[in-house]
Design an enzyme around this catalytic site. Sequence first.
Site, PDB file in Angstrom:
ATOM      1  N   HIS A   1      -5.630  19.680   6.532  1.00 37.48           N
ATOM      2  CA  HIS A   1      -4.983  20.417   7.618  1.00 37.48           C
ATOM      3  C   HIS A   1      -6.028  20.696   8.704  1.00 37.48           C
ATOM      4  O   HIS A   1      -7.140  21.104   8.387  1.00 37.48           O
ATOM      5  CB  HIS A   1      -4.388  21.729   7.077  1.00 37.48           C
ATOM      6  CG  HIS A   1      -3.630  22.489   8.108  1.00 37.48           C
ATOM      7  ND1 HIS A   1      -2.341  22.150   8.484  1.00 37.48           N
ATOM      8  CD2 HIS A   1      -3.976  23.541   8.871  1.00 37.48           C
ATOM      9  CE1 HIS A   1      -1.934  22.987   9.428  1.00 37.48           C
ATOM     10  NE2 HIS A   1      -2.913  23.841   9.676  1.00 37.48           N
TER      11      HIS A   1
ATOM     12  N   GLY B   1      -3.696   7.277  10.492  1.00 34.43           N
ATOM     13  CA  GLY B   1      -4.321   6.939   9.206  1.00 34.43           C
ATOM     14  C   GLY B   1      -5.831   6.871   9.247  1.00 34.43           C
ATOM     15  O   GLY B   1      -6.446   6.225   8.396  1.00 34.43           O
ATOM     16  N   SER B   2      -6.454   7.584  10.190  1.00 38.04           N
ATOM     17  CA  SER B   2      -7.924   7.530  10.227  1.00 38.04           C
ATOM     18  C   SER B   2      -8.526   8.212   8.999  1.00 38.04           C
ATOM     19  O   SER B   2      -9.598   7.806   8.532  1.00 38.04           O
ATOM     20  CB  SER B   2      -8.474   8.141  11.521  1.00 38.04           C
ATOM     21  OG  SER B   2      -8.325   9.535  11.542  1.00 38.04           O
ATOM     22  N   ASN B   3      -7.856   9.215   8.460  1.00 35.42           N
ATOM     23  CA  ASN B   3      -8.359   9.832   7.214  1.00 35.42           C
ATOM     24  C   ASN B   3      -8.208   8.890   6.028  1.00 35.42           C
ATOM     25  O   ASN B   3      -9.085   8.823   5.168  1.00 35.42           O
ATOM     26  CB  ASN B   3      -7.646  11.155   6.944  1.00 35.42           C
ATOM     27  CG  ASN B   3      -8.245  12.292   7.746  1.00 35.42           C
ATOM     28  OD1 ASN B   3      -9.331  12.766   7.441  1.00 35.42           O
ATOM     29  ND2 ASN B   3      -7.543  12.709   8.791  1.00 35.42           N
TER      30      ASN B   3
ATOM     31  N   ARG C   1       5.501  15.557   6.881  1.00 34.57           N
ATOM     32  CA  ARG C   1       6.768  16.033   6.331  1.00 34.57           C
ATOM     33  C   ARG C   1       6.476  17.150   5.318  1.00 34.57           C
ATOM     34  O   ARG C   1       5.496  17.066   4.571  1.00 34.57           O
ATOM     35  CB  ARG C   1       7.515  14.915   5.586  1.00 34.57           C
ATOM     36  CG  ARG C   1       7.681  13.613   6.343  1.00 34.57           C
ATOM     37  CD  ARG C   1       8.575  13.696   7.544  1.00 34.57           C
ATOM     38  NE  ARG C   1       9.881  14.264   7.245  1.00 34.57           N
ATOM     39  CZ  ARG C   1      10.744  14.664   8.179  1.00 34.57           C
ATOM     40  NH1 ARG C   1      10.425  14.575   9.459  1.00 34.57           N
ATOM     41  NH2 ARG C   1      11.903  15.177   7.836  1.00 34.57           N
TER      42      ARG C   1
HETATM   43  C1  GAR Z   1      -5.265  15.025  10.877  1.00 33.21           C
HETATM   44  O1  GAR Z   1      -5.989  15.736  11.848  1.00 33.21           O
HETATM   45  C2  GAR Z   1      -4.660  15.963   9.869  1.00 33.21           C
HETATM   46  O2  GAR Z   1      -5.445  17.092   9.619  1.00 33.21           O
HETATM   47  C3  GAR Z   1      -3.383  16.345  10.552  1.00 33.21           C
HETATM   48  O3  GAR Z   1      -2.916  15.167  11.125  1.00 33.21           O
HETATM   49  C4  GAR Z   1      -4.039  14.361  11.501  1.00 33.21           C
HETATM   50  C5  GAR Z   1      -3.823  12.957  10.976  1.00 33.21           C
HETATM   51  O4  GAR Z   1      -4.808  12.071  11.472  1.00 33.21           O
HETATM   52  N1  GAR Z   1      -2.414  16.874   9.608  1.00 33.21           N
HETATM   53  C6  GAR Z   1      -1.532  17.813   9.897  1.00 33.21           C
HETATM   54  O5  GAR Z   1      -1.431  18.316  10.986  1.00 33.21           O
HETATM   55  C7  GAR Z   1      -0.659  18.228   8.734  1.00 33.21           C
HETATM   56  N2  GAR Z   1       0.260  19.265   9.130  1.00 33.21           N
HETATM   57  P1  GAR Z   1      -4.971  10.624  10.872  1.00 33.21           P
HETATM   58  O6  GAR Z   1      -3.579   9.996  10.785  1.00 33.21           O
HETATM   59  O7  GAR Z   1      -5.838   9.889  11.857  1.00 33.21           O
HETATM   60  O8  GAR Z   1      -5.613  10.730   9.512  1.00 33.21           O
END
Ligand code: GAR
Length: 189
Positions: free
Chosen positions: A109, A12-14, A91
């Site tokens: 992505h 969940g850093s984003n 998912r």
């Molecule tokens: C992010 O790098 C995002 O781009 C990727 O998962 C990571 C989640 O990081 N998403 C995918 O690969 C989607 N297929 P986060 O949980 O720290 O935000």
Amino acid sequence: LLKLGVMASGSGSNFEAIAQAIADQKLKAQVQVLLYNNPGAKAAARAEQWGIPSVLLNHREFANREALDAAIVETLQQHDVEWVIMAGWMRIVTPVLINAFPRRILNIHPSLLPSFKGNRAVEQALAAGVKITGCTVHRVVTEVDSGDIIVQAAVPVLPDDTLETLHDRIHIQEHRIFPQAIALAAQGQ
Ligand code: GAR
């Protein structure tokens, strides 16, 4: 004020970067709810720290993707969500969700789409030996990792990069572009 519903599967850093951009008044929005699908996801702990309600919808407890998505739609609607933000949602989503929020679902992505769609995009980029990769925020359509591109950022692949060092560098750019992309998409750009 954009009413956001954020969906996350892991760290969940984003999600946190979006909450921070809102706190810093760089994004005029409010996170109505965080949805997560993995019990114990760090994203849920972050939501608690921000005082944002979170809801666990464990995909393992649903018969199929459509049933999960129907529960997601119901939860988002209950929280008055207008824009759906997939921030590390691992998912595949179905028309049940997509059609409930037409053109109002964004995903991030970790590659420069249309390269390296699907799971393990960072691993795919390393294996391909590309020298530049990056990240993309795009609108969600039924075809996976397709849909209008809103913002992209490039990230160099360095000679000694591992999956982790490269993904760390991609994350830094993700945290920068995601709040921007939400504002741009909401402006219809
Ligand atoms: C992010 O790098 C995002 O781009 C990727 O998962 C990571 C989640 O990081 N998403 C995918 O690969 C989607 N297929 P986060 O949980 O720290 O935000």
